[in-house]
Design a protein around this motif. Structure first.
Motif, PDB file in Angstrom:
ATOM      1  N   GLY A  47     -48.564  14.763  57.440  1.00  0.00           N
ATOM      2  CA  GLY A  47     -48.499  14.770  58.627  1.00  0.00           C
ATOM      3  C   GLY A  47     -47.889  13.397  59.648  1.00  0.00           C
ATOM      4  N   ARG A  48     -47.290  13.760  60.906  1.00  0.00           N
ATOM      5  CA  ARG A  48     -46.951  12.862  61.614  1.00  0.00           C
ATOM      6  C   ARG A  48     -48.067  12.020  62.247  1.00  0.00           C
ATOM      7  NH1 ARG A  48     -42.009  12.371  64.938  1.00  0.00           N
ATOM      8  NH2 ARG A  48     -42.363  10.812  66.805  1.00  0.00           N
ATOM      9  N   GLY A  49     -47.892  10.833  62.678  1.00  0.00           N
ATOM     10  CA  GLY A  49     -49.125  10.058  63.223  1.00  0.00           C
ATOM     11  C   GLY A  49     -49.074  10.379  64.769  1.00  0.00           C
ATOM     12  N   GLY A  50     -50.114  10.293  65.340  1.00  0.00           N
ATOM     13  CA  GLY A  50     -50.361  10.795  66.802  1.00  0.00           C
ATOM     14  C   GLY A  50     -49.754   9.925  67.724  1.00  0.00           C
ATOM     15  N   LYS A  51     -49.442  10.129  68.675  1.00  0.00           N
ATOM     16  CA  LYS A  51     -49.049   9.314  69.940  1.00  0.00           C
ATOM     17  C   LYS A  51     -49.816   8.470  70.622  1.00  0.00           C
ATOM     18  CE  LYS A  51     -46.955  12.791  72.169  1.00  0.00           C
ATOM     19  NZ  LYS A  51     -46.291  13.325  73.256  1.00  0.00           N
ATOM     20  N   THR A  98     -45.511   7.351  63.677  1.00  0.00           N
ATOM     21  CA  THR A  98     -44.450   7.418  62.847  1.00  0.00           C
ATOM     22  C   THR A  98     -44.370   8.860  62.088  1.00  0.00           C
ATOM     23  OG1 THR A  98     -45.551   6.473  61.058  1.00  0.00           O
ATOM     24  CG2 THR A  98     -44.392   4.958  62.446  1.00  0.00           C
ATOM     25  N   GLU A  99     -43.174   9.298  61.763  1.00  0.00           N
ATOM     26  CA  GLU A  99     -42.871  10.495  60.790  1.00  0.00           C
ATOM     27  C   GLU A  99     -43.851  10.381  59.635  1.00  0.00           C
ATOM     28  OE1 GLU A  99     -41.427  13.210  61.513  1.00  0.00           O
ATOM     29  OE2 GLU A  99     -40.314  12.583  63.308  1.00  0.00           O
ATOM     30  N   GLY A 100     -44.163  11.651  59.037  1.00  0.00           N
ATOM     31  CA  GLY A 100     -44.728  11.547  57.517  1.00  0.00           C
ATOM     32  C   GLY A 100     -43.527  11.561  56.619  1.00  0.00           C
ATOM     33  N   GLN A 101     -44.036  11.557  55.391  1.00  0.00           N
ATOM     34  CA  GLN A 101     -43.071  11.556  54.233  1.00  0.00           C
ATOM     35  C   GLN A 101     -42.824  13.040  53.744  1.00  0.00           C
ATOM     36  OE1 GLN A 101     -45.206   8.970  51.494  1.00  0.00           O
ATOM     37  NE2 GLN A 101     -44.390   6.965  52.386  1.00  0.00           N
ATOM     38  N   ALA A 102     -41.916  13.171  53.361  1.00  0.00           N
ATOM     39  CA  ALA A 102     -41.562  14.667  52.626  1.00  0.00           C
ATOM     40  C   ALA A 102     -40.778  14.325  51.149  1.00  0.00           C
ATOM     41  CB  ALA A 102     -40.592  15.327  53.521  1.00  0.00           C
ATOM     42  N   VAL A 103     -41.258  15.159  50.446  1.00  0.00           N
ATOM     43  CA  VAL A 103     -40.720  14.985  49.006  1.00  0.00           C
ATOM     44  C   VAL A 103     -40.684  16.477  48.313  1.00  0.00           C
ATOM     45  CG1 VAL A 103     -42.875  14.440  47.915  1.00  0.00           C
ATOM     46  CG2 VAL A 103     -40.751  13.501  46.917  1.00  0.00           C
ATOM     47  N   ASP A 104     -39.765  16.470  47.320  1.00  0.00           N
ATOM     48  CA  ASP A 104     -39.816  17.680  46.478  1.00  0.00           C
ATOM     49  C   ASP A 104     -40.159  17.270  45.030  1.00  0.00           C
ATOM     50  OD1 ASP A 104     -38.896  19.711  48.270  1.00  0.00           O
ATOM     51  OD2 ASP A 104     -36.767  19.114  47.993  1.00  0.00           O
ATOM     52  N   VAL A 105     -41.235  17.834  44.638  1.00  0.00           N
ATOM     53  CA  VAL A 105     -41.711  17.385  43.411  1.00  0.00           C
ATOM     54  C   VAL A 105     -41.962  18.548  42.152  1.00  0.00           C
ATOM     55  CG1 VAL A 105     -42.961  15.388  43.992  1.00  0.00           C
ATOM     56  CG2 VAL A 105     -44.180  17.680  43.804  1.00  0.00           C
ATOM     57  N   THR A 106     -41.786  17.962  41.058  1.00  0.00           N
ATOM     58  CA  THR A 106     -41.912  19.173  39.974  1.00  0.00           C
ATOM     59  C   THR A 106     -43.084  19.164  39.173  1.00  0.00           C
ATOM     60  OG1 THR A 106     -39.403  19.156  39.850  1.00  0.00           O
ATOM     61  CG2 THR A 106     -40.716  20.414  37.727  1.00  0.00           C
ATOM     62  N   GLY A 138     -51.889  13.403  58.343  1.00  0.00           N
ATOM     63  CA  GLY A 138     -52.663  13.876  57.171  1.00  0.00           C
ATOM     64  C   GLY A 138     -51.909  13.249  55.893  1.00  0.00           C
ATOM     65  N   HIS A 139     -52.801  13.002  54.835  1.00  0.00           N
ATOM     66  CA  HIS A 139     -52.152  12.653  53.560  1.00  0.00           C
ATOM     67  C   HIS A 139     -51.895  13.952  52.752  1.00  0.00           C
ATOM     68  CE1 HIS A 139     -52.581   8.442  54.488  1.00  0.00           C
ATOM     69  NE2 HIS A 139     -53.842   8.425  54.071  1.00  0.00           N
ATOM     70  N   ILE A 140     -50.993  13.968  51.842  1.00  0.00           N
ATOM     71  CA  ILE A 140     -50.736  14.908  50.659  1.00  0.00           C
ATOM     72  C   ILE A 140     -51.627  14.133  49.602  1.00  0.00           C
ATOM     73  CG2 ILE A 140     -49.516  16.506  49.262  1.00  0.00           C
ATOM     74  CD1 ILE A 140     -49.534  17.342  52.053  1.00  0.00           C
ATOM     75  N   ILE A 141     -52.511  14.494  48.912  1.00  0.00           N
ATOM     76  CA  ILE A 141     -53.425  14.108  47.715  1.00  0.00           C
ATOM     77  C   ILE A 141     -53.573  14.874  46.714  1.00  0.00           C
ATOM     78  CG2 ILE A 141     -55.538  12.952  46.969  1.00  0.00           C
ATOM     79  CD1 ILE A 141     -56.147  12.444  50.230  1.00  0.00           C
ATOM     80  N   GLU A 178     -57.580  10.846  41.903  1.00  0.00           N
ATOM     81  CA  GLU A 178     -56.948  11.334  43.005  1.00  0.00           C
ATOM     82  C   GLU A 178     -55.752  10.206  43.317  1.00  0.00           C
ATOM     83  OE1 GLU A 178     -59.331  11.116  46.479  1.00  0.00           O
ATOM     84  OE2 GLU A 178     -60.681  12.636  45.714  1.00  0.00           O
ATOM     85  N   PHE A 179     -54.481  10.702  43.966  1.00  0.00           N
ATOM     86  CA  PHE A 179     -53.235   9.936  43.883  1.00  0.00           C
ATOM     87  C   PHE A 179     -52.693  10.674  45.317  1.00  0.00           C
ATOM     88  CE2 PHE A 179     -48.626   9.856  43.276  1.00  0.00           C
ATOM     89  CZ  PHE A 179     -48.348   8.377  43.248  1.00  0.00           C
ATOM     90  N   ILE A 180     -52.463   9.502  46.065  1.00  0.00           N
ATOM     91  CA  ILE A 180     -51.466  10.042  47.512  1.00  0.00           C
ATOM     92  C   ILE A 180     -50.353   9.884  47.105  1.00  0.00           C
ATOM     93  CG2 ILE A 180     -51.413   9.171  49.822  1.00  0.00           C
ATOM     94  CD1 ILE A 180     -53.926   7.909  49.756  1.00  0.00           C
ATOM     95  N   ILE A 181     -49.588  11.138  47.072  1.00  0.00           N
ATOM     96  CA  ILE A 181     -48.426  11.236  46.956  1.00  0.00           C
ATOM     97  C   ILE A 181     -47.397  11.255  48.177  1.00  0.00           C
ATOM     98  CG2 ILE A 181     -48.293  13.972  46.923  1.00  0.00           C
ATOM     99  CD1 ILE A 181     -46.198  13.351  44.548  1.00  0.00           C
ATOM    100  N   CYS A 182     -47.974  11.677  49.243  1.00  0.00           N
ATOM    101  CA  CYS A 182     -47.186  11.514  50.676  1.00  0.00           C
ATOM    102  C   CYS A 182     -48.340  10.868  51.664  1.00  0.00           C
ATOM    103  CB  CYS A 182     -46.760  12.912  50.944  1.00  0.00           C
ATOM    104  SG  CYS A 182     -45.314  13.446  50.254  1.00  0.00           S
TER     105      CYS A 182
END
Length: 336
Positions: free
Chosen positions: A17-21, A148-156, A46-49, A117-121
């Motif tokens: 998720g993007r951070g709030g203003k 700030t913008e959140g992170q985006a990733v394509d994973v396998t 929000g994180h992706i965990i 647990e591992f925070i990937i984004c």
């Protein structure tokens, strides 16, 4: 578990998720017209965990959902109130899952422990409110930071089956039959090649209520290391087994040559596979009488057929040497 429900490879898109203003609020109160800046900070996105879950055995739950996006952080508010953090998304994975960056192929994480647990984004940072920017020369700043913008990733996600013993053999060698006899598993069994298209796991009940896990994996063929046939989809599942049980039928044209072909495919795929404990079971011994079995035993010993690896004649149909096979595997798994 049916074969159609066993998913061991999938690609997913993840976005935090993007951070709030931050808030630009100026304090206002009765009798206080110019109270100064009091805008609060934005909340974290929000994180992706990723989280290990011992109760999962497959990646089937990604069959119809492959995009995950976490919530944005809340905006800051007056009286220096910080916005709420965006809700994190937890993605449960079976133990033995390898996480790769789809673009680079690089391993990002391996899930080996339950609850790991591992925070990937990571979620984007919340922006700072205007009260952070006041100074003696700038007493009423009317600006704040955006989040700030959140992170985006394509994973396998690649699942490598976690088992103590991996069954290695050509198609139609009798691996599924052996698994059904040693365990309560009910794999698909038929007299033609590639009956097993997905790994089957079974729990072997040993003496004094002890157990170990054995995996029947799709039959290997010559060229599997280069991806021929089922190829890598088979081979990756035996990387995590501590002991390899080679199953070669007694009616094979050349037992020794068949063993060497199997060994060579493992060597080409990953030389470290040869460091594992190896045991050879010559199946379908119910087709042999004692005299023929002794003759074959002499020939194999004279040839040095299995490079010092121990072997045993067995029969899943007649239960010949089944308990002895369990004893030997248990001993190999538990010796120092």
């Amino acid at each position: 578990m049916t074969e159609g429900n066993f998913v061991d490879y999938t690609k997913v898109n993840l976005e935090s998720g993007r951070g709030g203003k931050g808030s630009t609020h100026l304090h206002r109160e009765k009798y206080i017209e110019k109270g100064g800046p009091d805008g609060g900070d934005g909340g974290r996105g929000g994180h992706i965990i990723l989280r290990g879950n011992k109760n999962l055995w497959t990646l089937y739950h990604f069959k119809y959902k492959r995009h995950f996006k976490a919530a944005q952080g809340g905006n800051g508010a007056k009286q220096r109130r910080t916005g709420e953090d965006g809700e994190d998304i937890y993605i449960d994975l079976p133990l033995g899952t390898v996480v790769r960056d789809t673009e680079t192929g690089k391993i990002v994480h391996e899930v080996l422990e339950d609850g790991d647990e591992f925070i990937i984004c990571e979620g984007g940072l919340g922006g700072r409110g205007n009260w952070h920017f006041k100074s003696s020369t700038r007493q009423t700043p009317r600006y704040a930071q955006p989040g700030t913008e959140g992170q985006a990733v394509d994973v396998t996600f690649e699942l490598k089956v976690l088992a103590d013993v991996g069954l290695v053999g050509f198609p139609n060698a009798g691996k599924s039959t052996l698994l059904s006899v040693l365990t309560a598993a009910k794999p698909k069994i038929a007299n033609y090649e590639f009956t097993t298209l997905k790994p089957n796991l079974g729990i072997v009940e040993y003496r004094d209520f002890q157990t170990f896990v054995i995996a029947d994996i799709p039959g290997i063929i010559e060229g599997a290391a280069e991806g021929k046939g089922i190829g890598h989809r088979f081979l990756r599942h035996i990387e995590r087994n501590s002991t390899l049980l080679f199953l070669i039928p007694a009616d094979s044209d050349d037992i020794s040559a068949e063993y060497e072909i199997l060994l060579n495919e493992l060597r080409k795929y990953n030389p470290e596979m040869l460091d594992k404990e190896r045991f050879v079971a010559i199946s379908k011994a119910d087709m042999l009488d004692e005299e023929l079995m002794e003759q074959m035993r002499e020939e194999l010993d004279n040839q040095g057929a299995f490079n010092g690896a121990p072997y045993m004649f067995i029969s899943s149909i007649s239960q010949y040497n089944m308990q002895q096979l369990k004893d030997r595997l248990w001993q190999m798994l538990n010796e120092e």
